[in-house]
Scaffold this active site. Structure first.
Site, PDB file in Angstrom:
ATOM      1  N   CYS A   1      46.970  28.035  35.899  1.00 62.83           N
ATOM      2  CA  CYS A   1      47.617  29.346  35.830  1.00 62.83           C
ATOM      3  C   CYS A   1      48.537  29.397  34.618  1.00 62.83           C
ATOM      4  O   CYS A   1      49.423  28.556  34.490  1.00 62.83           O
ATOM      5  CB  CYS A   1      48.423  29.606  37.094  1.00 62.83           C
ATOM      6  SG  CYS A   1      49.488  31.050  36.954  1.00 62.83           S
TER       7      CYS A   1
ATOM      8  N   CYS B   1      53.042  36.603  37.995  1.00 62.64           N
ATOM      9  CA  CYS B   1      51.620  36.827  37.725  1.00 62.64           C
ATOM     10  C   CYS B   1      51.381  37.809  36.582  1.00 62.64           C
ATOM     11  O   CYS B   1      52.025  38.861  36.522  1.00 62.64           O
ATOM     12  CB  CYS B   1      50.957  37.336  39.008  1.00 62.64           C
ATOM     13  SG  CYS B   1      49.179  37.607  38.869  1.00 62.64           S
TER      14      CYS B   1
ATOM     15  N   ARG C   1      44.543  36.552  29.781  1.00 56.74           N
ATOM     16  CA  ARG C   1      43.550  37.341  30.535  1.00 56.74           C
ATOM     17  C   ARG C   1      42.257  36.567  30.517  1.00 56.74           C
ATOM     18  O   ARG C   1      41.898  35.966  29.502  1.00 56.74           O
ATOM     19  CB  ARG C   1      43.380  38.714  29.864  1.00 56.74           C
ATOM     20  CG  ARG C   1      42.486  39.689  30.610  1.00 56.74           C
ATOM     21  CD  ARG C   1      43.153  40.198  31.881  1.00 56.74           C
ATOM     22  NE  ARG C   1      42.377  41.266  32.499  1.00 56.74           N
ATOM     23  CZ  ARG C   1      41.436  41.086  33.448  1.00 56.74           C
ATOM     24  NH1 ARG C   1      41.175  39.872  33.893  1.00 56.74           N
ATOM     25  NH2 ARG C   1      40.773  42.115  33.945  1.00 56.74           N
TER      26      ARG C   1
ATOM     27  N   SER D   1      43.882  41.357  24.229  1.00 52.97           N
ATOM     28  CA  SER D   1      42.630  41.003  23.570  1.00 52.97           C
ATOM     29  C   SER D   1      42.983  40.628  22.150  1.00 52.97           C
ATOM     30  O   SER D   1      44.060  40.977  21.670  1.00 52.97           O
ATOM     31  CB  SER D   1      41.714  42.235  23.573  1.00 52.97           C
ATOM     32  OG  SER D   1      40.505  41.956  22.929  1.00 52.97           O
TER      33      SER D   1
ATOM     34  N   THR E   1      34.757  44.748  23.048  1.00 51.09           N
ATOM     35  CA  THR E   1      35.195  46.144  23.029  1.00 51.09           C
ATOM     36  C   THR E   1      34.074  47.104  22.675  1.00 51.09           C
ATOM     37  O   THR E   1      33.895  48.129  23.334  1.00 51.09           O
ATOM     38  CB  THR E   1      36.372  46.309  22.064  1.00 51.09           C
ATOM     39  OG1 THR E   1      37.411  45.409  22.454  1.00 51.09           O
ATOM     40  CG2 THR E   1      36.913  47.731  22.097  1.00 51.09           C
TER      41      THR E   1
ATOM     42  N   CYS F   1      45.760  37.763  35.136  1.00 49.71           N
ATOM     43  CA  CYS F   1      44.682  37.284  34.278  1.00 49.71           C
ATOM     44  C   CYS F   1      43.416  36.994  35.061  1.00 49.71           C
ATOM     45  O   CYS F   1      42.329  37.010  34.492  1.00 49.71           O
ATOM     46  CB  CYS F   1      45.113  36.052  33.483  1.00 49.71           C
ATOM     47  SG  CYS F   1      45.245  34.522  34.421  1.00 49.71           S
TER      48      CYS F   1
ATOM     49  N   CYS G   1      42.966  32.268  38.443  1.00 47.56           N
ATOM     50  CA  CYS G   1      42.989  31.521  39.704  1.00 47.56           C
ATOM     51  C   CYS G   1      41.845  31.939  40.613  1.00 47.56           C
ATOM     52  O   CYS G   1      41.213  31.085  41.263  1.00 47.56           O
ATOM     53  CB  CYS G   1      44.321  31.715  40.416  1.00 47.56           C
ATOM     54  SG  CYS G   1      44.754  33.437  40.742  1.00 47.56           S
TER      55      CYS G   1
END
Lengths: 532, 312, 248
Positions: A478, A501, A296, A51, A332, A504, A507
């Site tokens: 991706c 991977c 993400r 983040s 958050t 995130c 996809c």
């Protein structure tokens, strides 16, 4: 299949992010005798947390009153806000809108903060279990959610049991909290099963990509919060960058791109890299080194897309429901508030019933309501969005209309007849050179001998319809270069490099046929973000 | 003046090249260099050691129980000689790594492992954290220095020396509690990927399992081990244990030849400590050319047969 | 018999290790710490020996600050019976660690001590050999297989030339290599059980070990960058270049 071993808790929380951990802490504060556990698929708390992040401290003040005397490891008070509109070589300073006035807020590493929250939770005797993935929901005979089933470990790629095979246990609990973050895989299943989104708009997302840099001394100005819009994106693609200046010569830099973009050939990762090469940014980064990188998805639907958050035996909280405030780019404080509210409700009523109504009447949803029209305003392009956003801000969201949210998976234009805009992208020279080099810094690890966790529900589509209509956009959206179309004696086949991977979920969201289903790999797999 | 004793590594018949490399490291340290050869019927090995440049004296300790290189027995012999020396050196091979720490403990000192560079008197540089950091190690001159030499960092000393050879019998009796049974080479004549000095590797460009024969052919011609990129392994051209890279094997051969490998960082992580990296790839933009010592932009299907021809 | 297993708290093998700008060490800020992977393999082997009925207690030992209790608890969760932390604030080098273990051996009288072949931070690969020397017992390093038969064991060692087989009389010290086994996963309920297993803390002073003879380690620098390479035109030039460099 032998009977699974069972562990019992009063509350089981899936996902050790800010929502889940706040909920756990609050539950124990109110009811110290409650048996509470948090399970987390990453190998260590914070390893899958990515983040910006600038956070509003009020929920923290509420949850942990003394926190400012013993703050999380990376916690820098915001000193200054800047908003920039970029062109290929130039920039123009824009006035800072109220949602981006960060006085009193803090730049943190959310990952480090979650590790810090986890310590607080453990001190209150919450059982926290990193390295274990909740693979399935456990249902009671009555059809309510009754806990989760931990994924089996030591399963080979072919599905067979390796020497290290360990069957996942069942965790039974009358109350399950889903706090898996954006596009949680169990949340996705439960929303479908209990029809929780029948009264809301489809959810919409963005992809957030981030790098943590150590720059040359003097280049970072601790406490400076910068955001940019404009170049390298075109006016029809929502998004922009964030540049947060930390201590110890570190800068957190990232890029968010709405996943409702229309150009099938668009590469979000490349847009991020282009932004870094803008003269204003390049100057900060040159001579520096990348410490960590990753991506993400971000949830952007807000008020209109918020599903019902309660179902028999369970609650969905935080970004799994979609509580992020888009114009503030902050989720958050909302996630923490949501977790606290859930805990308060459970402590008071010992059940989940009534939580949704209470949430909708709370500060969390009031905040979402105020800004509900800002994101969808940008469906008409940057400038019209900007103007509408300004109006919504000035009127504090009190105008009677509510714009609807469009789904992302149907936003791609087909190749035939589509002409992409002139992006004015440049030759760039800053690392990482490409997505493979970038994924290296995510330190993502998957035992390669395990079932592929990216399920393609109709694999024929890839080399037949998709290649024609969209030219396999998964190979471009991706951020970790998981998907590749490889030549295999005349035909092109989809190859899935699942070991790359970074979890995130892009996809699962953006695939135009909705045939990619992300499920959790073996517990402990995935990125190993440090201070992200 | 330093007095350095090198414990020789050998197989009973010939010296291992690691010993010549220890000599070079000792030369960099400065001082008198002696070599100890332990074993049984070691005349030819002792003679080979005596022929190494800059060696002052070879001490050949011969006894039946020393034929097998058991650390417990050889350490006892080394310790018996140690009082005459300020430095004891061995190679950082499985032999030296097994033996030298036992010697160090018996001498009551910590050991300096994997010397990459000599940086002054009793100041050495060595890799830690799998080579991700280099540190300066300074044992000081108050106590004996026991160390191992990182083989990949040193050239072998030449063979035009003429040291004297002193023969001696063993000082210690065999340790009853440890018995040597035997040694088996790992199947096949091809060197093991992890320890080979030369490695030939293939990438996805090979295109098929059959085409991978080209890599095996060239490797055999060079006496090299065989490796592969993850892409080649994923495509099924070769076995999983041939994978070189971040999630495969991390190797440091003297010569690494990569054919049709793009050189993504995940692969390069596995070879960053290789002596000389050669890359052959059709794509002049391939990242491997950024780290290759010798690069050739070309089609491996032409280059490999040409190389085989030239190598005769 | 009892088996002692040494475990060390190290930077996790997945971490991209970075040198601090002032060269005083590597950056461990916010970095994941784990049980040294070779030590996990050592513990797994000890557990298998116990499960085969050839040992009755597995004790995990770690020398370090209180943070290493986290790794000891992981060891207990994997199946060790007891844990001992030898408390010290100084980073111990192998000779000191070996001396610490010798004291524990004097207390516990184990039949076998199993260690990892090296720690992935210092990469020293010395402790097992040193302990065996101080204890005056056999060492079997880089073991990939171990077969215990009464009072002795047959160990297969991974050496450069292949696989070497030796026989050792117990008690002895074995250091394990990667191919010895694949460590088991920890079951969630066992993490809970581990919290109740005994973890003893003894200070290194109380153990009677003087820490001396530590070698100065300083000036951490990143690895040298490779020099820029050259391009050649064809196979013939390549062969010539390799010959010039003494590689062919």
């Amino acid at each position: 299949m032998s009977e699974r071993e069972i562990m019992e808790y009063d509350v089981i929380i899936v996902g050790a992010g800010p929502a889940g951990l706040s909920c756990a802490i609050r539950l124990k504060q109110e009811k110290p005798d409650l048996m509470v556990a948090v399970i987390e698929k990453s190998s260590e708390i914070g390893a899958h947390i990515l983040s910006g992040a600038v956070i509003e401290p009020e929920p923290m003040d509420e949850l942990l009153p003394g926190w400012r005397d013993d703050p999380p490891p990376i916690c820098i008070p915001v000193e200054k806000d800047e908003i920039w509109l970029l062109s290929q070589k130039g920039r123009r300073r824009l006035p800072t809108p109220p949602q981006q006035k960060n006085h009193g807020n803090f730049i943190v590493s959310l990952g480090a903060m979650c590790a810090w929250l986890a310590n607080k939770a453990e001190a209150l005797e919450v059982d926290i279990f990193p390295g274990y993935a909740a693979a399935e929901v456990r249902f009671t005979p009555e059809g309510a959610v009754g806990g989760v089933i931990i994924g089996d470990m030591g399963v080979g790629r072919d599905g067979g049991q390796k020497d290290t095979y360990m069957q996942g246990i069942e965790i039974h609990a009358p109350i399950t909290i889903l706090s898996e973050g954006v596009r949680g895989h169990l949340s996705k299943q439960l929303i479908r099963k209990f029809d929780l989104d029948s009264d809301s708009d489809p959810q919409t997302y963005g992809i957030g990509m981030k790098e943590l840099w150590r720059v040359q001394p003097g280049k970072a100005r601790p406490g400076l919060v910068q955001h940019t819009a404009g170049w390298p994106l075109d006016s029809k693609t929502y998004g922009g960058s964030f540049i947060y200046h930390l201590d110890k010569d570190r800068i957190a830099i990232g890029f968010v791109c709405g996943l409702d973009y229309e150009d099938p050939e668009f590469v979000p990762f490349e847009a991020f890299q282009q932004m870094k090469n803008h003269p204003m940014v390049h100057e900060m980064l040159e001579g520096g080194e990348i410490l960590s990188s990753g991506a993400r998805a971000i949830v952007e639907g807000g008020y209109q897309s918020l599903p019902k958050t309660e179902m028999p035996g369970a609650l969905i909280i935080g970004d799994s429901a979609g509580t992020l405030n888009v114009p503030k780019i902050k989720g958050t404080h909302q996630a923490m508030r949501c977790g606290i509210l859930a805990a308060d409700h459970i402590a008071k009523t010992s059940s989940v019933e009534g939580f949704d109504a209470m949430l909708r009447d709370s500060e969390v949803v009031r905040e979402l309501y105020k800004v509900r029209n800002i994101r969808p305003a940008f469906y008409k392009g940057f400038w019209r969005g900007f103007i509408r956003a300004a109006i919504e801000t000035i009127t504090a969201g009190k105008l009677p209309t509510t714009l609807s949210i469009h789904p992302d998976d149907s936003s791609l234009e087909k190749l035939a007849g589509y002409a992409p805009p002139d992006r004015q992208w440049v030759d760039r020279d800053l690392p990482p050179r490409d997505r493979l080099a970038s994924v290296y810094f995510a330190a993502t690890a998957h035992d390669e001998d395990q079932p592929v966790h990216l399920q393609i529900l109709e694999p024929d589509i890839c080399s037949t319809r998709c290649v024609e209509e969209y030219n396999n956009p998964c190979t471009r959206f991706c951020p970790a270069h998981v998907y590749e179309m490889v030549e295999d004696g005349g035909s092109r086949e989809l190859q899935i490099n699942s070991a790359n991977c970074v979890h995130c979920k892009t996809c699962d969201i953006k695939d135009p046929y909705q045939i990619i289903n992300w499920v959790t790999p073996e517990g402990g797999s995935g990125p190993n973000y440090q201070n992200m | 003046m330093s007095r350095i004793l090198i414990i020789a590594e050998h197989d009973g018949t010939a010296l291992n090249i690691s010993t010549a490399k220890c000599v070079t490291c000792a030369q960099a340290m400065g001082g008198d260099i002696d070599i100890a050869v332990f074993g049984d019927a070691i005349d030819s090995v002792a003679a080979e050691a005596a022929a190494l440049d800059s060696v002052n004296k070879v001490i050949a300790v011969s006894a039946g129980h020393l034929a097998a290189p058991l650390a417990v027995n050889w350490a006892a012999e080394a310790v018996a000689l140690a009082s005459d020396y300020s430095h004891l050196l061995g190679p950082s091979t499985t032999f030296g790594r097994d033996l030298m720490p036992r010697i160090a403990a018996l001498c009551g000192v910590n050991q300096v492992s994997d010397i990459m560079e000599v940086d002054g008197t009793n100041a050495f540089r060595r890799p830690v954290y799998a080579g991700n950091a280099i540190v300066l190690v300074e044992p000081g001159s108050a106590t004996k220095v026991v160390a191992t030499v990182r083989i990949a960092s040193w050239k072998a000393a030449g063979g035009s020396g003429s040291a004297s050879v002193e023969n001696a019998g063993a000082s210690s009796s065999p340790a009853a509690h440890t018995r040597y049974v035997g040694l088996t080479s790992e199947g096949g004549e091809r060197p093991d990927l992890q320890s080979a000095n030369k490695v030939v590797s293939g990438g996805r460009a090979l295109g098929s399992e059959e085409n991978f024969e080209l890599i095996y052919g060239l490797a055999d011609k060079l006496g090299a081990g065989v490796g592969a990129s993850r892409a080649a392994v994923d495509a099924g051209y070769c076995a999983n244990d041939m994978q070189v890279g971040q999630t495969g094997k991390i190797i440091s051969p003297d010569l690494y030849m990569a054919f049709g490998i793009s050189g993504a960082i995940q692969h390069v992580t596995g070879i960053k400590d290789a002596g000389t990296i050669v890359a052959v790839n059709k794509d002049s933009e391939a990242p491997i050319f950024e780290i290759a010592d010798i690069g050739l932009v070309g089609d491996l299907f032409n280059v490999i047969p040409e190389l085989e021809n030239l190598l005769g | 018999m009892k088996i002692l297993v040494g475990i060390k708290r190290v930077v996790d093998y997945n971490v991209r290790v970075r040198v601090l700008p002032d060269g005083s060490g590597v950056d461990t800020d916010g970095v994941k710490m784990s049980v040294n992977p070779f030590d996990e393999i050592a513990l797994e082997e000890a557990l298998r020996i116990k499960e085969a009925g050839k040992a009755d207690e597995v004790i995990v030992v770690s020398a370090g600050g209180d943070e290493c209790q986290q790794q000891l608890r992981t060891g207990l969760a994997m199946g060790a019976d007891r844990a001992i932390q030898v408390q010290t604030s100084e980073a111990l080098q192998p000779l000191s660690v070996a001396r610490v273990f010798l004291k524990i051996i004097e207390r516990e009288d184990p039949g076998l001590v199993i260690l990892g072949k090296q720690a992935i931070d210092d990469d020293n690969s010395q402790t097992a050999q040193m302990l065996a020397a101080l204890w005056d017992r056999p060492q079997a390093t880089f073991a990939s297989n171990m077969d215990i038969d009464g009072a002795s064991a047959t160990v297969i060692r991974e050496v450069d030339a292949g696989l070497e087989t030796i026989e050792i009389d117990l008690p002895a010290v074995v250091s394990v290599d990667l191919r010895m086994n694949e460590p088991r996963f920890v079951k969630l309920p066992d993490i809970m059980k581990a919290k109740r297993k005994p973890l003893e803390v003894i200070s290194v002073e109380d153990l009677g070990v003087a820490i001396d003879g530590q070698i100065s380690v300083s000036q951490f620098t990143p690895p040298p960058q490779r020099d820029k390479g050259i391009m050649v035109e064809d196979a013939a030039q390549l062969v010539q270049e390799l010959k010039n460099r003494g590689l062919l």
